[in-house]
Design an enzyme around this catalytic site. Structure first.
Site, mmCIF file in Angstrom:
data_model
loop_
_atom_site.group_PDB
_atom_site.id
_atom_site.type_symbol
_atom_site.label_atom_id
_atom_site.label_comp_id
_atom_site.label_asym_id
_atom_site.label_seq_id
_atom_site.Cartn_x
_atom_site.Cartn_y
_atom_site.Cartn_z
ATOM 1 N NE ARG A 49 -2.920 0.367 3.331
ATOM 2 C CZ ARG A 49 -2.273 0.453 4.504
ATOM 3 N NH1 ARG A 49 -1.525 1.505 4.790
ATOM 4 N NH2 ARG A 49 -2.379 -0.499 5.392
ATOM 5 C CE1 TYR A 97 -18.389 11.631 -14.625
ATOM 6 C CE2 TYR A 97 -17.035 11.537 -12.654
ATOM 7 C CZ TYR A 97 -17.918 10.939 -13.524
ATOM 8 O OH TYR A 97 -18.332 9.658 -13.291
ATOM 9 C CG ASP A 113 -10.349 16.725 -13.887
ATOM 10 O OD1 ASP A 113 -9.677 16.222 -14.813
ATOM 11 O OD2 ASP A 113 -11.286 16.127 -13.323
ATOM 12 C CE LYS A 133 -12.948 9.097 -17.660
ATOM 13 N NZ LYS A 133 -13.745 7.929 -17.323
HETATM 14 O O1 P1T Z 1 -14.045 7.554 -13.513
HETATM 15 P P1 P1T Z 1 -12.868 8.024 -12.712
HETATM 16 O O2 P1T Z 1 -11.578 7.429 -13.147
HETATM 17 O O3 P1T Z 1 -13.090 7.945 -11.246
HETATM 18 O O4 P1T Z 1 -12.669 9.585 -13.068
HETATM 19 C C1 P1T Z 1 -13.563 10.584 -12.670
HETATM 20 C C2 P1T Z 1 -13.459 11.758 -13.598
HETATM 21 C C3 P1T Z 1 -12.731 12.866 -13.200
HETATM 22 N N1 P1T Z 1 -12.592 13.942 -13.993
HETATM 23 C C4 P1T Z 1 -13.147 13.989 -15.225
HETATM 24 C C5 P1T Z 1 -12.972 15.197 -16.076
HETATM 25 C C6 P1T Z 1 -13.882 12.894 -15.701
HETATM 26 O O5 P1T Z 1 -14.406 12.958 -16.919
HETATM 27 C C7 P1T Z 1 -14.053 11.750 -14.863
HETATM 28 C C8 P1T Z 1 -14.857 10.578 -15.288
HETATM 29 N N2 P1T Z 1 -15.685 10.794 -16.389
HETATM 30 C C9 P1T Z 1 -16.509 9.884 -16.975
HETATM 31 C C10 P1T Z 1 -16.659 8.628 -16.538
HETATM 32 C C11 P1T Z 1 -17.253 10.381 -18.127
HETATM 33 O O6 P1T Z 1 -17.814 9.587 -18.909
HETATM 34 O O7 P1T Z 1 -17.300 11.600 -18.286
#
Ligand code: P1T
Length: 387
Positions: free
Chosen positions: A53, A105, A177, A202
């Site tokens: 961890r 988001y 972000d 992403k």
């Molecule tokens: O899904 P995750 O890895 O927890 O990420 C969250 C997140 C954070 N910031 C942005 C700009 C994001 O687009 C996302 C996650 N977004 C999607 C799942 C979506 O389809 O927009």
């Protein structure tokens, strides 16, 4: 890279930063250290790894790689983008106030509004397209400004240099972000931001086969605290996922160039299509912040949104596409299409969605790196179902 002083540009860093061959075997691909613990020689005698961890060589290699790409000193990898954002927010204390882009988001808004508010953090949601709104929202208890740029899904931009000029003299952390642009097209730390967060799910991973997140920064005190939080709260990225993201970043530059090329062509096609009421893409001259996009980013990427006019029209398009896949997420090699109002932004109140432009007719596209003619043909046949 053996020679740490070697001047290196983006693609070279993407392939080499943090990627020294494995010390035990010389393996060129960093091994997936699938272990929970490490043998120690005696009390306090170990090779720098005690418990997985706290430290893992595969995760460490990824963290160095991502820090180099964002031009930050330190990086931390988390189990998801949301875990990364949550870790950053725990740098704050009860009573602290945060200024947030009004369009983020939906999951980010949900974390702030439904979870962190309960612990006494206060949030003001403002239109950060206008830096003056940030300045006007500052209170004595303000400690952080959190922005997404471009925003998910209506592609609004925040002028990071202008907002940094407000946060820096006041000692507020500017958190960005950077998921939509990736460090290939935008490096917020170079523009004055203090902390960058990513959903590595992403573009960084890029192949729709891993969920993860990252935090990149320069400040040493915050880095020490984040290392502490990462270990104390434990939302770490697994060795397998760390390896997948590293594999992804090696091709980030070539993928992003193709996402950008396809994104521009699809946006132009949509802008001229009779069934499309409006296109949100910073690369179009019609985007109200096109000039800022050119200044702040070195490309426009593959994310865009289009207005079809109604829920019914959106539904027809989403059901008619054949090559584009209807699904949540973005940034993978394959084109994904989604309906923000009922999917990614369902947690945003309906009145707020309407105000932001996240209408029932809005459709979001994550343009992949397929042959663009095939994508355009698919979208054309789907849009013509509206008529
Ligand atoms: O899904 P995750 O890895 O927890 O990420 C969250 C997140 C954070 N910031 C942005 C700009 C994001 O687009 C996302 C996650 N977004 C999607 C799942 C979506 O389809 O927009």
């Amino acid at each position: 890279m053996k020679d740490k002083t070697l001047p290196a540009k983006f693609s070279t860093l993407a392939i080499h930063a943090g990627q020294d061959p494995d010390p035990t075997t010389g393996a060129v691909s960093i091994p997936i250290y699938q272990t929970s613990t490490y043998a120690q020689e005696g009390i306090g005698k170990h090779k720098g790894f005690e418990y997985a961890r706290t430290q893992n060589p595969t995760r460490l290699a990824l963290e160095k790689n991502l820090a180099a790409l964002e031009n930050g000193k330190t990086g931390f990898a988390f189990a998801s983008g949301m875990a990364a954002i949550n870790a950053v927010m725990t740098l704050l204390q009860t009573g602290d106030h945060v200024i947030v882009s009004d369009n983020t988001y939906g999951g980010t808004f949900r974390l702030f509004d439904k979870v962190l508010k309960k612990f006494g953090l206060e949030f003001s949601y403002v239109d950060t397209r206008e830096p003056q709104n940030v300045e006007d929202a500052v209170r004595p208890e303000t400690r952080m400004v959190f922005v997404e740029t471009p925003t998910n899904p209506v592609m609004s931009l925040t002028d990071l240099r202008a907002v940094a000029a407000i946060t820096k003299p006041r000692g507020l952390r500017l958190v960005v972000d950077n998921t939509f642009m990736s460090p290939y097209f935008q490096r917020p730390l170079e523009l004055g931001a203090d902390i960058v967060v990513h959903s590595t799910t992403k573009y960084l991973n890029g192949h729709s086969d891993s969920v993860g997140g990252a935090v990149l920064l320069n400040d040493e005190a915050d880095a020490r605290q984040l290392a502490f939080i990462q270990n104390a709260a434990g939302a770490i990225l697994s060795p397998m996922d760390s390896w997948l993201v590293m594999r992804g970043t090696k091709t980030l530059a070539v993928r992003m160039r193709q996402h950008d090329d396809n994104g521009r062509q699809v946006a132009q096609f949509l802008a001229e299509h009779p069934q499309v009421k409006k296109v949100y893409y910073p690369g179009l001259k019609s985007h109200p912040q096109h000039e800022l996009a050119r200044r702040q980013m070195s490309g426009f990427g593959g994310m865009l949104a289009l207005e079809t006019g109604s829920l019914e029209n959106a539904g027809r398009v989403l059901e008619a596409v054949k090559l584009c896949t209807l699904g949540e997420s973005l940034g993978g090699v394959e084109t994904l299409i989604s309906h923000p109002a009922t999917m990614t932004h369902a947690s945003v109140p309906a009145s707020e969605r309407t105000r932001l432009g996240i209408t029932d007719g809005l459709v979001r596209l994550s343009v992949g790196i397929e042959d663009v003619e095939d994508l355009i043909a698919d979208l054309d046949q789907a849009l013509n179902k509206i008529a």
